[in-house]
Design an enzyme around this catalytic site. Sequence first.
Site, PDB file in Angstrom:
ATOM      1  N   SER A  81     -13.671 -39.224  27.216  1.00 10.29           N
ATOM      2  CA  SER A  81     -12.545 -39.701  26.427  1.00 10.29           C
ATOM      3  C   SER A  81     -11.369 -39.981  27.346  1.00 10.29           C
ATOM      4  O   SER A  81     -11.300 -39.458  28.463  1.00 10.29           O
ATOM      5  CB  SER A  81     -12.150 -38.636  25.398  1.00 10.29           C
ATOM      6  OG  SER A  81     -10.935 -38.958  24.742  1.00 10.29           O
TER       7      SER A  81
ATOM      8  N   TYR B 114      -9.606 -30.267  21.918  1.00  8.86           N
ATOM      9  CA  TYR B 114     -10.476 -31.390  22.286  1.00  8.86           C
ATOM     10  C   TYR B 114     -10.278 -31.758  23.755  1.00  8.86           C
ATOM     11  O   TYR B 114     -11.240 -32.000  24.485  1.00  8.86           O
ATOM     12  CB  TYR B 114     -10.161 -32.575  21.376  1.00  8.86           C
ATOM     13  CG  TYR B 114     -11.110 -33.742  21.499  1.00  8.86           C
ATOM     14  CD1 TYR B 114     -12.356 -33.728  20.884  1.00  8.86           C
ATOM     15  CD2 TYR B 114     -10.751 -34.884  22.219  1.00  8.86           C
ATOM     16  CE1 TYR B 114     -13.227 -34.809  20.977  1.00  8.86           C
ATOM     17  CE2 TYR B 114     -11.613 -35.965  22.317  1.00  8.86           C
ATOM     18  CZ  TYR B 114     -12.842 -35.928  21.696  1.00  8.86           C
ATOM     19  OH  TYR B 114     -13.693 -37.004  21.798  1.00  8.86           O
TER      20      TYR B 114
END
Length: 275
Positions: free
Chosen positions: A133, A146
């Site tokens: 990501s 996250y």
Amino acid sequence: MAKTILITGCSSGIGLAAAQGMRARGWHVFASCRQQRDCDRLRAMGFDSPRIDYDDAASIASGLAEVLEATGGRLDALFNNGAFGMPGAVEDVPTEALRAIFETNLFGWHELTRRVIPVMRAQGHGRIVQCSSVLGLVAFPWRGAYVATKYALEGLSDTLRLELKGTGIHVVLIEPGPITSKLREKAIPHFERHIDWQGSALRAKYEGSLLKRLYEDRGPDRFELPPAAVTAKLIRAVEARRPAPRYYVTTPTYIAGILRRILPTRLSDRVLGSI
């Protein structure tokens, strides 16, 4: 014989688009899902769909065994993709919730990858592709849990790439930014289960920022791309003779890569803290 790829998290979004895109290129795709009902739906679409739940080591073992039985023990590529988000300020994330997101977003990936490596080593080649990501490159507020899993994934994958040099196994990171998916929608139950925002010292900031992002339909994010943009990078990662260690996908990811390389930490904090 068609090349084979196992893709996790195929119920929707990036995983589903990747399964469809790779099948269109002639790959034999094993499109795994966490829930059996999603596996059944993908089977109705013509996919082989073993159930693999990253939180369940037995399902990882049985799902991979199902793949290897169908291929005669061969697997050309693995695309680790299934993950979930846990929005909330770091100080408000219970430790048990942090353990849970690491179980799904990192430990399960590690379990599956460790089982795949001997298969690829024996055949003398393979691709292990990790869906990271933009948040594996830089930190954004409200996304600490996250971010932590993706930072850990980046380090683990970089190390694995070094250790597998000369084996014919390539480890590749794909780093999306804003991609059309259900990640935000699927994060809401985790937020509601674990985050006591009303009792938080940051309650006013939740009301002014995160709650609006979670619950208001504001349309696509700026620079948001469809999941097919990730599939395009996956194709390069598994079909290039010498794949790059990393593939950025969206404009914010390219910007994040530059920020990480050239800006001092304090200046980077000023930029990212305002997001």
